[in-house]
Scaffold this motif. Structure first.
Motif, PDB file in Angstrom:
ATOM      1  N   ASP A 172      36.122  44.162  36.465  1.00 51.41           N
ATOM      2  CA  ASP A 172      36.717  44.870  37.592  1.00 51.41           C
ATOM      3  C   ASP A 172      37.122  46.264  37.118  1.00 51.41           C
ATOM      4  O   ASP A 172      37.796  46.407  36.083  1.00 51.41           O
ATOM      5  CB  ASP A 172      37.935  44.104  38.105  1.00 51.41           C
ATOM      6  N   ARG A 173      36.732  47.279  37.881  1.00 49.45           N
ATOM      7  CA  ARG A 173      36.989  48.652  37.452  1.00 49.45           C
ATOM      8  C   ARG A 173      38.481  48.950  37.334  1.00 49.45           C
ATOM      9  O   ARG A 173      38.925  49.574  36.363  1.00 49.45           O
ATOM     10  CB  ARG A 173      36.328  49.635  38.420  1.00 49.45           C
ATOM     11  N   GLU A 174      39.263  48.527  38.314  1.00 50.72           N
ATOM     12  CA  GLU A 174      40.688  48.822  38.278  1.00 50.72           C
ATOM     13  C   GLU A 174      41.376  48.150  37.099  1.00 50.72           C
ATOM     14  O   GLU A 174      42.263  48.725  36.472  1.00 50.72           O
ATOM     15  CB  GLU A 174      41.347  48.375  39.597  1.00 50.72           C
ATOM     16  N   ARG A 175      40.948  46.961  36.798  1.00 49.26           N
ATOM     17  CA  ARG A 175      41.598  46.197  35.734  1.00 49.26           C
ATOM     18  C   ARG A 175      41.073  46.563  34.347  1.00 49.26           C
ATOM     19  O   ARG A 175      41.836  46.545  33.371  1.00 49.26           O
ATOM     20  CB  ARG A 175      41.392  44.698  35.990  1.00 49.26           C
ATOM     21  N   LEU A 180      37.711  49.853  28.612  1.00 52.42           N
ATOM     22  CA  LEU A 180      36.477  50.477  28.147  1.00 52.42           C
ATOM     23  C   LEU A 180      36.746  51.875  27.606  1.00 52.42           C
ATOM     24  O   LEU A 180      36.222  52.252  26.541  1.00 52.42           O
ATOM     25  CB  LEU A 180      35.452  50.541  29.284  1.00 52.42           C
ATOM     26  N   THR A 181      37.561  52.644  28.316  1.00 54.30           N
ATOM     27  CA  THR A 181      37.839  54.009  27.903  1.00 54.30           C
ATOM     28  C   THR A 181      38.522  54.052  26.538  1.00 54.30           C
ATOM     29  O   THR A 181      38.107  54.814  25.644  1.00 54.30           O
ATOM     30  CB  THR A 181      38.728  54.712  28.953  1.00 54.30           C
ATOM     31  N   LEU A 182      39.543  53.237  26.345  1.00 48.77           N
ATOM     32  CA  LEU A 182      40.308  53.270  25.097  1.00 48.77           C
ATOM     33  C   LEU A 182      39.498  52.761  23.910  1.00 48.77           C
ATOM     34  O   LEU A 182      39.540  53.337  22.815  1.00 48.77           O
ATOM     35  CB  LEU A 182      41.594  52.453  25.247  1.00 48.77           C
ATOM     36  N   VAL A 199      33.058  59.547  36.451  1.00 55.64           N
ATOM     37  CA  VAL A 199      31.749  59.187  37.016  1.00 55.64           C
ATOM     38  C   VAL A 199      30.985  58.308  36.033  1.00 55.64           C
ATOM     39  O   VAL A 199      30.378  57.292  36.409  1.00 55.64           O
ATOM     40  CB  VAL A 199      30.945  60.453  37.367  1.00 55.64           C
ATOM     41  N   ALA A 200      30.993  58.693  34.756  1.00 51.81           N
ATOM     42  CA  ALA A 200      30.329  57.881  33.734  1.00 51.81           C
ATOM     43  C   ALA A 200      30.982  56.511  33.620  1.00 51.81           C
ATOM     44  O   ALA A 200      30.295  55.491  33.439  1.00 51.81           O
ATOM     45  CB  ALA A 200      30.361  58.607  32.391  1.00 51.81           C
ATOM     46  N   LEU A 201      32.298  56.463  33.740  1.00 53.82           N
ATOM     47  CA  LEU A 201      33.003  55.186  33.672  1.00 53.82           C
ATOM     48  C   LEU A 201      32.651  54.313  34.870  1.00 53.82           C
ATOM     49  O   LEU A 201      32.384  53.109  34.716  1.00 53.82           O
ATOM     50  CB  LEU A 201      34.504  55.436  33.619  1.00 53.82           C
ATOM     51  N   ALA A 202      32.623  54.891  36.059  1.00 54.19           N
ATOM     52  CA  ALA A 202      32.336  54.109  37.267  1.00 54.19           C
ATOM     53  C   ALA A 202      30.968  53.442  37.193  1.00 54.19           C
ATOM     54  O   ALA A 202      30.777  52.331  37.703  1.00 54.19           O
ATOM     55  CB  ALA A 202      32.423  55.011  38.493  1.00 54.19           C
ATOM     56  N   ALA A 203      30.009  54.103  36.544  1.00 56.76           N
ATOM     57  CA  ALA A 203      28.654  53.547  36.451  1.00 56.76           C
ATOM     58  C   ALA A 203      28.611  52.249  35.654  1.00 56.76           C
ATOM     59  O   ALA A 203      27.694  51.447  35.803  1.00 56.76           O
ATOM     60  CB  ALA A 203      27.715  54.571  35.824  1.00 56.76           C
ATOM     61  N   ARG A 204      29.619  52.004  34.814  1.00 60.92           N
ATOM     62  CA  ARG A 204      29.667  50.771  34.010  1.00 60.92           C
ATOM     63  C   ARG A 204      29.896  49.539  34.882  1.00 60.92           C
ATOM     64  O   ARG A 204      29.653  48.410  34.434  1.00 60.92           O
ATOM     65  CB  ARG A 204      30.807  50.835  32.992  1.00 60.92           C
ATOM     66  N   PHE A 205      30.371  49.752  36.115  1.00 53.52           N
ATOM     67  CA  PHE A 205      30.792  48.631  36.941  1.00 53.52           C
ATOM     68  C   PHE A 205      29.819  48.332  38.084  1.00 53.52           C
ATOM     69  O   PHE A 205      30.049  47.421  38.865  1.00 53.52           O
ATOM     70  CB  PHE A 205      32.205  48.886  37.481  1.00 53.52           C
ATOM     71  N   GLY A 206      28.730  49.106  38.198  1.00 48.73           N
ATOM     72  CA  GLY A 206      27.713  48.796  39.192  1.00 48.73           C
ATOM     73  C   GLY A 206      27.023  47.484  38.847  1.00 48.73           C
ATOM     74  O   GLY A 206      26.648  47.266  37.686  1.00 48.73           O
ATOM     75  N   ARG A 219      30.891  39.578  33.691  1.00 47.74           N
ATOM     76  CA  ARG A 219      32.173  39.138  33.140  1.00 47.74           C
ATOM     77  C   ARG A 219      32.530  40.026  31.947  1.00 47.74           C
ATOM     78  O   ARG A 219      31.700  40.779  31.450  1.00 47.74           O
ATOM     79  CB  ARG A 219      32.114  37.681  32.680  1.00 47.74           C
ATOM     80  N   ILE A 220      33.753  39.894  31.465  1.00 48.68           N
ATOM     81  CA  ILE A 220      34.177  40.676  30.313  1.00 48.68           C
ATOM     82  C   ILE A 220      35.078  39.835  29.407  1.00 48.68           C
ATOM     83  O   ILE A 220      35.913  39.067  29.887  1.00 48.68           O
ATOM     84  CB  ILE A 220      34.898  41.976  30.731  1.00 48.68           C
TER      85      ILE A 220
END
Length: 422
Positions: A172-175, A180-182, A199-206, A219-220
């Protein structure tokens, strides 16, 4: 920059996203399900999408798209640990009806010039066809390992692994965006891309259905240190299967994994290799020297396969060479040829002391080494040796001993890899 008569280059916004998806489908022989289109659109890097539009009716329907290309904004780790700004080229497509008209060449020149204007030192991509991009100065700069590991494969112990916390959740992007960033920021391996750009981060969740192929949603696994700091993660899916004898033959597909410490890597793979009702774990892209291979008690059980990872194209020679470290002292002049950017062409003096590099123009000096920007780009991350390129006739040594010295200086202490696909 010249564009084929009958076409014009334009910037593309979200209102024409469906057209971009359609061109990509023509180029990559696919047929996206209508329900998947919003997921594909969510992965597009709007703000950095360019397209070739028909403006001559003899070329096709006026206003229709003949080609598209986009780019993500990344920072890439280089040998020594510094981060450099890099363009992540993606979605490069030419409609089947408009091939062999020079559209790709025009779009590539446009992309590389834009990267330079933005202060990016290089462009990176994953190549669908490896014979295409060397024409534009790209060199294969990293290799990736893919593995198929049987469930319950034995791992050698790593101190501190049992002290880490594990969470297994639906992605889930919000969670999980912060995770991922850190973690990506903590990775020291050359070729690693950060996900600081939203934008690059959002693409990880498509997660379009075409990527699932009958398996579950993404899943993660999140690995946390005492205190809650994320130290590792893996994005994966499970797919179920059963043998004729009723035995589970399910599979875990891991398509993005990262660990900032040896303990986190051990804990991560311990979890992935012990998921109920599965028989194998398939994972990649991993580095050629990924810690998993050394942790496995039976390395051969992983059935490793090696292939190309990212291709790199340096667009600013002095900025790129100054940003990375060098493993040993060097003082040499290299002659670089670059047909697209004349100011990259010419002799450059590369010097380093205590790992810190300095690059300056050396007009009139005789070169010790001669190479094209493609070969310089391939060697940049330290995963491709200048000596191996010279053995293939792609690098010319003019001063005896210079090749060995430069090859040693350009090496990296760990194999480069980009652990995320774009």
């Amino acid at each position: 920059m010249s564009v084929t008569p009958g076409y014009r280059l334009i910037s593309l916004d979200r209102a024409r996203a469906q057209e971009m998806v359609d061109v990509n489908a023509w180029a990559f022989v696919s047929e996206p399900e209508p329900a998947d289109v919003p997921e594909w659109v969510a992965m597009l890097p709007f703000g950095r999408i360019r397209a070739m539009e028909v403006e001559d009716p003899t070329r096709g329907d006026v206003g229709s798209l003949a080609g598209v290309a986009g780019a993500y904004t990344f920072r890439m780790r280089v040998p020594g640990g510094d981060l450099v700004p890099v363009a992540g080229l993606t979605w490069v497509s030419v409609h089947t009806a408009h091939r062999r008209r020079g559209l790709l060449r025009a779009m590539m020149a446009d992309h590389l010039s834009d990267a330079r204007r933005r202060g990016e030192v290089a462009s990176a991509l994953y190549a669908a066809e490896t014979e295409i991009y060397p024409r534009f100065g790209y060199g294969m700069a990293a290799r990736q390992l893919s593995v198929k590991v049987p469930r319950h494969a034995t791992l050698r112990e790593v101190a501190g692994a049992d002290e880490l916390t594990v969470r297994i959740e639906t992605l889930d992007r919000e969670r999980h965006g912060r995770v991922l960033t850190l973690v990506q920021r903590r990775l020291a391996r050359p070729g690693t891309m950060t996900l600081d750009d939203p934008v690059a981060l959002a693409a990880r969740f498509g997660d379009p259905g075409a990527k699932r192929r009958g398996s579950e949603r993404m899943r993660i696994v999140v690995i946390e240190e005492p205190g809650g700091a994320p130290a590792g993660y893996a994005i994966f899916r499970r797919s179920g299967a059963w043998s004729e004898d009723g035995l589970p033959e399910g599979k875990v597909d891991v398509f993005q994994a990262a660990a900032a410490t040896p303990a986190a890597a051990h804990r991560l793979w311990s979890v992935l290799l012990d998921i109920d009702l599965t028989a194998t774990v398939e994972a990649g892209p991993l580095a050629a020297d990924d810690p998993l291979m050394w942790m496995l008690a039976d390395m051969r059980a992983a059935r490793p396969r090696l292939r190309d990872n990212i291709w790199l194209r340096i667009v600013d020679v002095p900025a790129a060479l100054t940003a990375r470290e060098y493993l040993c002292p060097v003082d040499a002049v290299i002659e670089v040829t670059d047909p697209l950017f004349p100011d990259n062409t010419g002799p450059w003096r590369v010097t380093s002391r205590e790992g810190t590099g300095h690059v300056e123009a050396a007009p009139g000096e005789e070169p010790d080494l001669v190479l094209a920007v493609q070969e310089l780009s391939a060697a940049y991350l330290g995963g491709v040796s200048l000596e191996s390129l010279a053995a293939a006739g792609l690098v010319e040594e003019r001063t005896p001993g210079a090749l060995h010295a430069l090859a040693a200086a350009f090496e990296s202490t760990s194999a480069p890899v980009c652990n995320l696909f774009f």
